[in-house]
Each structure stands twice: as C-alpha cells, then as structure tokens.
Design an enzyme around this catalytic site. Sequence first.
Site, short mmCIF file in Angstrom:
data_model
loop_
_atom_site.label_atom_id
_atom_site.label_comp_id
_atom_site.label_asym_id
_atom_site.label_seq_id
_atom_site.Cartn_x
_atom_site.Cartn_y
_atom_site.Cartn_z
N CYS A 96 0.82 -1.23 0.00
CA CYS A 96 0.00 0.00 0.00
C CYS A 96 0.84 1.27 0.00
CB CYS A 96 -0.95 -0.01 1.19
SG CYS A 96 -2.07 -1.41 1.16
N HIS A 262 -3.24 7.29 0.88
CA HIS A 262 -3.68 5.92 0.62
C HIS A 262 -5.03 5.69 1.28
CE1 HIS A 262 -3.92 1.68 0.39
NE2 HIS A 262 -3.68 1.48 1.67
N ASN A 292 -10.12 -0.71 -0.20
CA ASN A 292 -8.66 -0.52 -0.22
C ASN A 292 -8.08 -1.31 -1.39
OD1 ASN A 292 -5.90 -0.63 0.20
ND2 ASN A 292 -6.01 -1.27 2.34
C1 LIG Z 1 -9.64 -4.07 9.93
C2 LIG Z 1 -10.34 -3.03 10.80
C3 LIG Z 1 -11.43 -2.35 9.99
C4 LIG Z 1 -10.98 -3.74 11.97
O1 LIG Z 1 -11.62 -2.79 12.79
P1 LIG Z 1 -11.46 -2.89 14.37
O2 LIG Z 1 -12.33 -1.86 14.96
O3 LIG Z 1 -10.00 -2.90 14.67
O4 LIG Z 1 -12.12 -4.27 14.60
P2 LIG Z 1 -11.63 -5.48 15.49
O5 LIG Z 1 -10.84 -6.41 14.65
O6 LIG Z 1 -11.01 -5.02 16.78
O7 LIG Z 1 -12.99 -6.09 15.82
C5 LIG Z 1 -13.95 -5.42 16.66
C6 LIG Z 1 -15.19 -6.27 16.70
O8 LIG Z 1 -15.82 -6.26 15.42
C7 LIG Z 1 -15.93 -7.59 14.91
N1 LIG Z 1 -15.66 -7.56 13.47
C8 LIG Z 1 -14.45 -7.55 12.86
N2 LIG Z 1 -14.62 -7.48 11.51
C9 LIG Z 1 -15.95 -7.45 11.31
C10 LIG Z 1 -16.76 -7.38 10.16
N3 LIG Z 1 -16.23 -7.32 8.93
N4 LIG Z 1 -18.11 -7.34 10.31
C11 LIG Z 1 -18.67 -7.40 11.53
N5 LIG Z 1 -17.96 -7.46 12.66
C12 LIG Z 1 -16.61 -7.49 12.54
C13 LIG Z 1 -14.87 -8.39 15.64
O9 LIG Z 1 -15.19 -9.75 15.68
C14 LIG Z 1 -14.88 -7.72 17.00
O10 LIG Z 1 -15.97 -8.23 17.74
P3 LIG Z 1 -15.81 -8.47 19.33
O11 LIG Z 1 -15.53 -7.10 19.89
O12 LIG Z 1 -17.11 -9.05 19.68
O13 LIG Z 1 -14.63 -9.38 19.44
C15 LIG Z 1 -9.36 -1.97 11.33
O14 LIG Z 1 -8.56 -2.52 12.35
C16 LIG Z 1 -8.47 -1.43 10.26
O15 LIG Z 1 -8.92 -0.86 9.27
N6 LIG Z 1 -7.15 -1.54 10.45
C17 LIG Z 1 -6.19 -1.07 9.50
C18 LIG Z 1 -6.04 -2.14 8.48
C19 LIG Z 1 -5.20 -1.71 7.33
O16 LIG Z 1 -4.96 -0.54 7.13
N7 LIG Z 1 -4.80 -2.71 6.55
C20 LIG Z 1 -4.10 -2.49 5.35
C21 LIG Z 1 -2.72 -2.07 5.63
S1 LIG Z 1 -2.12 -1.33 4.24
#
Ligand SMILES: CC(C)(COP(=O)(O)OP(=O)(O)OC[C@H]1O[C@@H](n2cnc3c(N)ncnc32)[C@H](O)[C@@H]1OP(=O)(O)O)[C@@H](O)C(=O)NCCC(=O)NCCS
Length: 335
Positions: A96, A262, A292
């Site tokens: 990315c 990005h 993304n």
């Molecule tokens: C991936 C991302 C959206 C996840 O969001 P988050 O708020 O960190 O979510 P978490 O993984 O902590 O999960 C929080 C809750 O939502 C749930 N959850 C995760 N993905 C889910 C989805 N797609 N739909 C519904 N629920 C979801 C989890 O199970 C968790 O539930 P719990 O609290 O009961 O355990 C976020 O962390 C993110 O965007 N990170 C950056 C990733 C990135 O930039 N990647 C590319 C790098 S270039």
Amino acid sequence: VTNDALARVMDTSDEWIRQRTGIGARYYAAEGQGCSDIALEASKRAIESAGIAPGDIDYIIFATMTPDYIFPGSGGLLGAKLGIPGVPALDIRQQCAAIPFGLQVADGLMQTGAAETILLVGAEAHAGFMPWNDWDVLYGQSDRTVSPEARERASRHRGLAVIFGDGAGALVLRRSRKAHHGYIGALLHTDGRHAEHIFIHAGGFRRRPYISEDMIRKEEHIPRMDGKDLFKKAVTKLPAVARELCKRHHVQLDEIDWFIAHQANDRINSSVTEALQVDPNKVPSNIERYGNTSGATIPILMDELLRDGKLKEGDLLCFLALGAGLHWGAALMRL
Ligand SMILES: CC(C)(COP(=O)(O)OP(=O)(O)OC[C@H]1O[C@@H](n2cnc3c(N)ncnc32)[C@H](O)[C@@H]1OP(=O)(O)O)[C@@H](O)C(=O)NCCC(=O)NCCS
C-alpha cells in the site's frame, strides 16, 4: 460488490463496515484476470490522457502485492500487453506504500538519464485470497445458503476481507519543463520488524515445498492482518512523516493544496487529518466506492481528481501511504 453482498457469505453488515471503514462497495477481478490485465486498462487510459503513445514509455515501474505469478513480476507482462516489449520493467513490492516509493525511484531514473517517460502503475487482484469459494452466492447468481463451515471460515477473516478491493491506476511521469514544478522530494521508511503485521505465510521459499495442501488447510494462503496495530501505526507514522518531509523542504502544512492519502480506512485518514490540523476538504476520499485497492488507491484517486478538474496547475500535493512491510512515507509534488 456491496457490503450487503458480503453479508451473504460471512457474518458482517453494511452498518459495521461503513462505520469502521467508510467502505460501501468494492470490485473484484474476474477469475482468470490478473493484475497485469487490469493494469493494462489503466495504463492505456493514462497514456491517452497524457497525449502520448505506448511507444513513448521508456520505463515501467509496476507496484503490486498480488502479482499474476510468484515470479516473474507483472511489469514485464504489462509491457508485452501494451505492445512495448524490450522496455525495462521494474516490479516494486511496497504494497500500500508503493506510490511514494515509486515516485522516488522514478525521480532517480530521470535524474540519472536512464528514463524520460515512466509509467508508474499500481494494480491489484486481491480476489484470489478472499476466504470463500461461494462466488455465485456473493454475486447473487444463486440463492442457496452457504454452509455453516464456509460461513464460519469467511467470518474468521472478515476484518481483512471487508477492506480490500481490486483495481488499477497508472501515472505517466515526465521531467517537468517548468522551474519549481514537479517532484520535490520524498521521505520513506521501512521497518521489517513489523513484517508479520500483515503478511501471507504460505508461498514463501523458507519452506519445502514452498506451497502445500497442509498450508492451504491451515489457511496460510490468506493474509494475516493485525488490523488494530496497523491502524495505530498508520495514525502515528503518517502525520509524523508528513511533518518531517515538509520541514525538510521548508513547506508549511497549510500551503499544501491536496493530501493524496492511501485509502485503507476512512477513520485512519480522518485521524491523520486531525493530527495534522489540516482542512478535511484537502484530504479527498473515494474509499466508499472501491475499498482498499492497495498500491492502486493513490493513482485511482489522482485520476478522479484530475478528471473532475479539481487538480490545478501549480497545486502542491502531498502523497501519504503506509503498507505491509512495514513501508511508509510521504512525497511532495508541485503540479
Ligand atoms: C480491519 C479493521 C477495519 C478492523 O476494525 P477494528 O475496529 O479494529 O475491529 P476489530 O478487529 O477489533 O474487531 C472489533 C469487533 O468487530 C468484529 N468484526 C471484525 N470485523 C468485522 C466485520 N467485517 N463485520 C462485523 N464485525 C466485525 C470483531 O469480531 C470484534 O468483535 P468483538 O468485539 O465481539 O470481538 C481496522 O482494524 C483497520 O482498518 N485496520 C487497518 C487495516 C489496514 O490498514 N490494513 C491495510 C494495511 S495497508
């Protein structure tokens, strides 16, 4: 593919995805369509809008994390498809963060006289790592329900699966003929200690054989992502690198007309905007429509801004990106 379509194959919802990421839909490459195929379409349009011919390109820089083959890279495939065999093609692997790195490489190639007209492409076909096989259900071509096992498997990877989409963008780069216009500089960083924050375990040559049924069974071909940690890295490192780059080039943050960041998650970019205390209208977003697209987000966004007539000659641009590696950086350019 809308968020509601994803909810047909895993436990998720439009509300969750929009709230946490800002994403409303994404596209997937068709089966058999590689990133070089999507890159071809983007490259043709970039070449056309630059008013040149493919034969004018004398260097290709191709950024992807989802190549057509493990090797060779996809840049050579693109060159062949564009009808310019023989033109050197360099594949870069900054995921990315590809565009700030690619711009610095392009500048170096021009400075040494190795190239004059460079095609810098970011293209991704992530569909191959999506954690489901039920494409017919996803596309609404079948109304059968997916098996509980398949649903559970896809849901286990939902944090990853909901954010990535496929796409390609291309930039034609040439030396600026006007003084004080063009590429100004970049500040780049890599920290391999965090390589496993987002990586694909299978298919690496530390293991014999490098791919096996066992790896697939253990789902090692699906990227592992520590979303929370990446989020924290992005919201701290991106403002810091932007500030440092501006300081080095004696640019005030409020002089920048556009922050072309990005598109990983709208919440990341909102937080970066707040940290930099810049006008949110200067930080455009199109993640709602594409998700993304990794190395492709910045050139796709730039193309949209150009075609909408928003980017004007003389505008000062700041590119910002962080990706698997970890690699991150910023670049400044005066149009
Ligand atoms: C991936 C991302 C959206 C996840 O969001 P988050 O708020 O960190 O979510 P978490 O993984 O902590 O999960 C929080 C809750 O939502 C749930 N959850 C995760 N993905 C889910 C989805 N797609 N739909 C519904 N629920 C979801 C989890 O199970 C968790 O539930 P719990 O609290 O009961 O355990 C976020 O962390 C993110 O965007 N990170 C950056 C990733 C990135 O930039 N990647 C590319 C790098 S270039």
